[in-house]
Design a protein around this motif. Structure first.
Motif, PDB file in Angstrom:
ATOM      1  N   GLU A  93       0.847  -1.186   0.000  1.00 27.55           N
ATOM      2  CA  GLU A  93       0.000   0.000   0.000  1.00 27.55           C
ATOM      3  C   GLU A  93       0.888   1.244   0.000  1.00 27.55           C
ATOM      4  O   GLU A  93       1.805   1.369   0.821  1.00 27.55           O
ATOM      5  CB  GLU A  93      -0.896  -0.004   1.248  1.00 27.55           C
ATOM      6  N   GLN A  94       0.619   2.158  -0.938  1.00 28.30           N
ATOM      7  CA  GLN A  94       1.426   3.380  -1.008  1.00 28.30           C
ATOM      8  C   GLN A  94       0.995   4.318   0.108  1.00 28.30           C
ATOM      9  O   GLN A  94      -0.186   4.583   0.291  1.00 28.30           O
ATOM     10  CB  GLN A  94       1.273   4.043  -2.373  1.00 28.30           C
ATOM     11  N   GLU A  95       1.996   4.810   0.859  1.00 29.90           N
ATOM     12  CA  GLU A  95       1.703   5.664   2.006  1.00 29.90           C
ATOM     13  C   GLU A  95       2.298   7.050   1.846  1.00 29.90           C
ATOM     14  O   GLU A  95       1.607   8.052   1.971  1.00 29.90           O
ATOM     15  CB  GLU A  95       2.240   5.010   3.291  1.00 29.90           C
ATOM     16  N   THR A  96       3.583   7.130   1.567  1.00 35.30           N
ATOM     17  CA  THR A  96       4.281   8.424   1.545  1.00 35.30           C
ATOM     18  C   THR A  96       4.537   8.930   0.133  1.00 35.30           C
ATOM     19  O   THR A  96       4.906  10.084  -0.045  1.00 35.30           O
ATOM     20  CB  THR A  96       5.644   8.310   2.251  1.00 35.30           C
ATOM     21  N   LEU A  97       4.378   8.053  -0.857  1.00 35.31           N
ATOM     22  CA  LEU A  97       4.712   8.362  -2.259  1.00 35.31           C
ATOM     23  C   LEU A  97       6.182   8.739  -2.435  1.00 35.31           C
ATOM     24  O   LEU A  97       6.558   9.398  -3.397  1.00 35.31           O
ATOM     25  CB  LEU A  97       3.791   9.443  -2.825  1.00 35.31           C
ATOM     26  N   GLN A  98       7.003   8.316  -1.481  1.00 35.97           N
ATOM     27  CA  GLN A  98       8.454   8.507  -1.607  1.00 35.97           C
ATOM     28  C   GLN A  98       8.950   7.576  -2.715  1.00 35.97           C
ATOM     29  O   GLN A  98       8.668   6.380  -2.703  1.00 35.97           O
ATOM     30  CB  GLN A  98       9.145   8.160  -0.288  1.00 35.97           C
ATOM     31  N   PRO A  99       9.691   8.113  -3.711  1.00 38.07           N
ATOM     32  CA  PRO A  99      10.173   7.249  -4.790  1.00 38.07           C
ATOM     33  C   PRO A  99      11.318   6.341  -4.340  1.00 38.07           C
ATOM     34  O   PRO A  99      12.116   6.711  -3.477  1.00 38.07           O
ATOM     35  CB  PRO A  99      10.660   8.234  -5.855  1.00 38.07           C
ATOM     36  N   VAL A 100      11.372   5.171  -4.936  1.00 47.75           N
ATOM     37  CA  VAL A 100      12.501   4.260  -4.743  1.00 47.75           C
ATOM     38  C   VAL A 100      12.891   3.779  -6.132  1.00 47.75           C
ATOM     39  O   VAL A 100      12.049   3.295  -6.896  1.00 47.75           O
ATOM     40  CB  VAL A 100      12.177   3.083  -3.785  1.00 47.75           C
ATOM     41  N   HIS A 101      14.151   3.956  -6.474  1.00 44.73           N
ATOM     42  CA  HIS A 101      14.648   3.520  -7.780  1.00 44.73           C
ATOM     43  C   HIS A 101      15.118   2.077  -7.658  1.00 44.73           C
ATOM     44  O   HIS A 101      15.925   1.752  -6.786  1.00 44.73           O
ATOM     45  CB  HIS A 101      15.809   4.415  -8.233  1.00 44.73           C
ATOM     46  N   VAL A 102      14.590   1.220  -8.531  1.00 40.64           N
ATOM     47  CA  VAL A 102      14.992  -0.187  -8.559  1.00 40.64           C
ATOM     48  C   VAL A 102      15.802  -0.387  -9.829  1.00 40.64           C
ATOM     49  O   VAL A 102      15.329  -0.097 -10.932  1.00 40.64           O
ATOM     50  CB  VAL A 102      13.768  -1.135  -8.542  1.00 40.64           C
ATOM     51  N   ILE A 103      17.041  -0.835  -9.652  1.00 44.32           N
ATOM     52  CA  ILE A 103      17.969  -0.995 -10.769  1.00 44.32           C
ATOM     53  C   ILE A 103      18.491  -2.424 -10.760  1.00 44.32           C
ATOM     54  O   ILE A 103      18.900  -2.928  -9.712  1.00 44.32           O
ATOM     55  CB  ILE A 103      19.159  -0.009 -10.645  1.00 44.32           C
ATOM     56  N   ASN A 104      18.472  -3.052 -11.924  1.00 46.24           N
ATOM     57  CA  ASN A 104      19.052  -4.391 -12.028  1.00 46.24           C
ATOM     58  C   ASN A 104      20.404  -4.330 -12.730  1.00 46.24           C
ATOM     59  O   ASN A 104      20.531  -3.728 -13.792  1.00 46.24           O
ATOM     60  CB  ASN A 104      18.140  -5.341 -12.799  1.00 46.24           C
ATOM     61  N   LEU A 161      22.768   8.809 -16.345  1.00 44.51           N
ATOM     62  CA  LEU A 161      23.848   8.142 -15.615  1.00 44.51           C
ATOM     63  C   LEU A 161      23.842   6.633 -15.891  1.00 44.51           C
ATOM     64  O   LEU A 161      24.897   6.036 -16.144  1.00 44.51           O
ATOM     65  CB  LEU A 161      23.678   8.408 -14.112  1.00 44.51           C
ATOM     66  N   LEU A 162      22.661   6.022 -15.869  1.00 43.05           N
ATOM     67  CA  LEU A 162      22.562   4.590 -16.139  1.00 43.05           C
ATOM     68  C   LEU A 162      22.973   4.263 -17.574  1.00 43.05           C
ATOM     69  O   LEU A 162      23.613   3.240 -17.819  1.00 43.05           O
ATOM     70  CB  LEU A 162      21.149   4.084 -15.864  1.00 43.05           C
ATOM     71  N   GLN A 163      22.638   5.143 -18.515  1.00 44.07           N
ATOM     72  CA  GLN A 163      23.050   4.930 -19.904  1.00 44.07           C
ATOM     73  C   GLN A 163      24.574   4.945 -20.020  1.00 44.07           C
ATOM     74  O   GLN A 163      25.164   4.110 -20.709  1.00 44.07           O
ATOM     75  CB  GLN A 163      22.433   6.009 -20.817  1.00 44.07           C
ATOM     76  N   GLU A 164      25.210   5.871 -19.303  1.00 45.49           N
ATOM     77  CA  GLU A 164      26.681   5.929 -19.301  1.00 45.49           C
ATOM     78  C   GLU A 164      27.266   4.641 -18.724  1.00 45.49           C
ATOM     79  O   GLU A 164      28.238   4.094 -19.248  1.00 45.49           O
ATOM     80  CB  GLU A 164      27.171   7.124 -18.475  1.00 45.49           C
ATOM     81  N   PHE A 165      26.666   4.139 -17.648  1.00 40.09           N
ATOM     82  CA  PHE A 165      27.158   2.906 -17.022  1.00 40.09           C
ATOM     83  C   PHE A 165      26.942   1.696 -17.929  1.00 40.09           C
ATOM     84  O   PHE A 165      27.777   0.809 -17.972  1.00 40.09           O
ATOM     85  CB  PHE A 165      26.511   2.695 -15.650  1.00 40.09           C
ATOM     86  N   ARG A 168      26.948  -3.820 -20.063  1.00 37.49           N
ATOM     87  CA  ARG A 168      25.901  -4.625 -19.444  1.00 37.49           C
ATOM     88  C   ARG A 168      24.597  -3.851 -19.557  1.00 37.49           C
ATOM     89  O   ARG A 168      24.581  -2.642 -19.354  1.00 37.49           O
ATOM     90  CB  ARG A 168      26.156  -4.821 -17.937  1.00 37.49           C
ATOM     91  N   PRO A 169      23.501  -4.555 -19.828  1.00 35.25           N
ATOM     92  CA  PRO A 169      22.207  -3.852 -19.814  1.00 35.25           C
ATOM     93  C   PRO A 169      21.732  -3.647 -18.372  1.00 35.25           C
ATOM     94  O   PRO A 169      21.901  -4.530 -17.536  1.00 35.25           O
ATOM     95  CB  PRO A 169      21.280  -4.809 -20.568  1.00 35.25           C
ATOM     96  N   PHE A 170      21.190  -2.489 -18.089  1.00 35.70           N
ATOM     97  CA  PHE A 170      20.635  -2.206 -16.769  1.00 35.70           C
ATOM     98  C   PHE A 170      19.128  -2.043 -16.931  1.00 35.70           C
ATOM     99  O   PHE A 170      18.676  -1.415 -17.880  1.00 35.70           O
ATOM    100  CB  PHE A 170      21.181  -0.889 -16.210  1.00 35.70           C
ATOM    101  N   LEU A 171      18.360  -2.613 -16.022  1.00 35.71           N
ATOM    102  CA  LEU A 171      16.925  -2.359 -15.970  1.00 35.71           C
ATOM    103  C   LEU A 171      16.701  -1.312 -14.890  1.00 35.71           C
ATOM    104  O   LEU A 171      17.413  -1.276 -13.887  1.00 35.71           O
ATOM    105  CB  LEU A 171      16.162  -3.634 -15.618  1.00 35.71           C
TER     106      LEU A 171
END
Length: 194
Positions: A127-138, A175-179, A185-188
């Motif tokens: 359940e979304q409570e604070t709407l604080q973003p979290v970046h998920v990177i693979n 930044l992810l594109q540069e990495f 390696r592909p990053f999600l």
């Protein structure tokens, strides 16, 4: 630059090799880091590929270490599992499941696409409570000692670059594109909300 250190979670399947190596490196670099697995059980290589050692997430690294010494000290010394468990128990007492943690992170880095999918599914089911973003990177990392070390340094470099951005939300894609280009390696990447 963020006013607080990045809160980072590193996640693999069993919270043994890849996530723990990255946890080790990131904590030495001063990051606020935790590590997790997403599997239903902890699996470690056994005497044959079809005979893994399977443990519950409540089992401590010390208990796993002692169990493997009892089973075949020579085998588990030679294949590096005892060395890995020795490192792990110096970092924390036992593996943890991501799905059981309700702490909030700025960044969740996964070590394989299946784990990424499980983390995103879990975050989206909350359940979304604070709407604080979290970046998920693979960052795809093969599950062996050498690749775990190389992957941990790549994750650390990525975290350091993100930590030093002026505006993470607007700079992270570039930044992810540069990495991706640099590491070949592909990053999600996706954003979820708490």
């Amino acid at each position: 630059m963020p006013s607080h250190p990045l809160r980072v979670a590193v996640v693999c399947s069993s919270n043994q090799n890849r996530s723990m190596e990255a946890h080790n490196i990131l904590s030495k670099r001063g990051f606020d880091v935790r590590s997790f697995g997403t599997g239903s059980h902890v699996k470690l290589p056994g005497p044959a590929p079809d005979k893994p050692n399977v443990y519950d997430f409540k089992t401590t690294y010390e208990q796993m270490y002692n169990d493997l010494v009892r089973k075949d000290k020579e085998l588990y010394t030679q294949n590096g599992i005892l060395h890995m468990l020795d490192r792990n128990k110096r970092i924390k007492s036992k593996p943890e499941r991501f799905q059981n943690c309700k702490d909030k992170f700025d960044l969740v880095i996964t070590c394989e696409e299946r784990v990424y999918d499980q983390v995103v599914e879990d975050l989206n089911s909350r359940e979304q409570e604070t709407l604080q973003p979290v970046h998920v990177i693979n960052v795809d990392i093969q599950d062996n000692h050498e690749e775990a070390t190389l992957g941990a340094f790549l994750i650390c470099e990525l975290c350091q670059c993100i930590q030093h951005t002026d505006d993470m939300e607007n700079e992270i894609d570039e930044l992810l594109q540069e990495f991706e280009d640099k590491s070949n390696r592909p990053f999600l990447h996706t954003v979820c909300f708490y």
